[in-house]
Design a protein around this motif. Structure first.
Motif, short mmCIF file in Angstrom:
data_model
loop_
_atom_site.label_atom_id
_atom_site.label_comp_id
_atom_site.label_asym_id
_atom_site.label_seq_id
_atom_site.Cartn_x
_atom_site.Cartn_y
_atom_site.Cartn_z
N ALA A 119 0.18 -0.57 1.37
CA ALA A 119 1.61 -0.86 1.32
C ALA A 119 2.43 0.31 1.87
N ALA A 120 1.98 1.54 1.58
CA ALA A 120 2.71 2.73 2.03
C ALA A 120 2.74 2.83 3.55
N VAL A 121 1.65 2.40 4.22
CA VAL A 121 1.61 2.47 5.68
C VAL A 121 2.13 1.19 6.34
N LYS A 122 2.61 0.25 5.48
CA LYS A 122 3.19 -1.01 5.96
C LYS A 122 2.18 -1.87 6.72
N LEU A 123 0.93 -1.86 6.25
CA LEU A 123 -0.05 -2.81 6.76
C LEU A 123 0.19 -4.13 6.03
N ASP A 124 0.41 -5.18 6.78
CA ASP A 124 0.73 -6.48 6.19
C ASP A 124 -0.33 -6.90 5.18
N ALA A 125 0.10 -7.37 4.03
CA ALA A 125 -0.83 -7.73 2.96
C ALA A 125 -1.83 -8.79 3.40
N GLY A 126 -1.43 -9.65 4.33
CA GLY A 126 -2.35 -10.66 4.82
C GLY A 126 -3.50 -10.11 5.64
N ALA A 127 -3.40 -8.84 6.02
CA ALA A 127 -4.45 -8.21 6.83
C ALA A 127 -5.46 -7.43 6.00
N TRP A 128 -5.16 -7.20 4.73
CA TRP A 128 -6.01 -6.33 3.94
C TRP A 128 -7.45 -6.83 3.84
N ASP A 129 -7.62 -8.14 3.79
CA ASP A 129 -8.95 -8.71 3.62
C ASP A 129 -9.40 -9.49 4.86
#
Length: 237
Positions: A119-129
């Motif tokens: 979240a801190a680096v603004k990586l979209d949550a849909g990309a985490w997995d």
């Protein structure tokens, strides 16, 4: 305040040629330093010597008080290194890549900490997995920066980080570097992007022939660097 990185009179020779010739620079916690120069100027060689991957012929290097020639493991534990092309496992998700590399580093983090870093680096949550094989370069860099944050190293080394990024992604990356520095991390960035460097760096050094030919600080001009003079010096080098 003790310097996070202290390079004094660094000399590195390869193949009978002096690639870095008496380089001296220091970085304090939370400082961003951009090292500019053309191909063969010695920028990446400086990073590799700092990491202890290349031997030096003269001078000294201290990373968080550790000499890479004496304590390379301590130096690498204190550094996060982001190359031009981030090496992640394409079949692994962002979460799996980060978890794997943290385990290798002996610094495992829990799920909540990992998600906070994403979240801190603004990586979209849909990309985490999602597998990183389908990520853009900017997304791969965000994953790598999240990993660096989770490792909690005092020094971040960046090698041509904005190469191949479009202007919007470059601006996002510079904002991310500024946010990392705000956490007290010292950042040494080597780059060809002199105009972009002025957006994020507190100091800019021009490396030519392995020597620091010129240096600017954010206070040299108000409110910006003298980009015309910087460009002239860069081209002349």
């Amino acid at each position: 305040m003790a310097a996070t990185l202290a390079i004094d009179g660094l000399v590195v020779e390869r193949g009978g040629r002096r690639i870095v010739d008496g380089l001296t620079l220091t970085l304090a916690p939370g400082e961003v330093y951009a090292l500019l120069g053309g191909n063969g100027a010695g920028k990446s060689t400086t990073l590799f010597a700092t990491l202890g991957l290349l031997p030096r012929s003269g001078g000294s290097i201290a990373v968080a008080g550790h000499d890479p020639a004496v304590a390379p493991d301590d130096v690498r534990a204190a550094c996060a290194y982001l190359p031009e092309n981030v090496a992640l496992y394409p079949a692994f998700t962002a979460r799996e890549n980060v978890g794997y590399f943290l385990e290798l580093a002996g610094s495992p983090r829990d799920r909540a900490e990992t998600e906070q870093a994403f979240a801190a680096v603004k990586l979209d949550a849909g990309a985490w997995d999602r597998p990183v094989g389908g990520f853009s370069k900017g997304m791969r860099q965000k994953t790598a920066i999240a990993l660096a944050l989770l490792r909690r190293t005092p020094l971040l080394l960046l090698d041509e980080p904005t190469s191949g990024l479009d202007p919007a992604a470059t601006r996002d990356f510079h904002a991310l570097v500024g946010a990392v520095a705000a956490r007290g991390v010292a950042v040494l960035m080597v780059t060809h992007d002199l105009f972009g460097a002025a957006d994020v760096a507190g100091r800019i050094g021009l490396l030519a022939g392995g020597r620091l030919a010129r240096e600017w600080t954010a206070a040299d001009t108000a409110p910006r660097f003298d980009l015309n003079a910087l460009h002239d010096g860069f081209v002349a080098a």
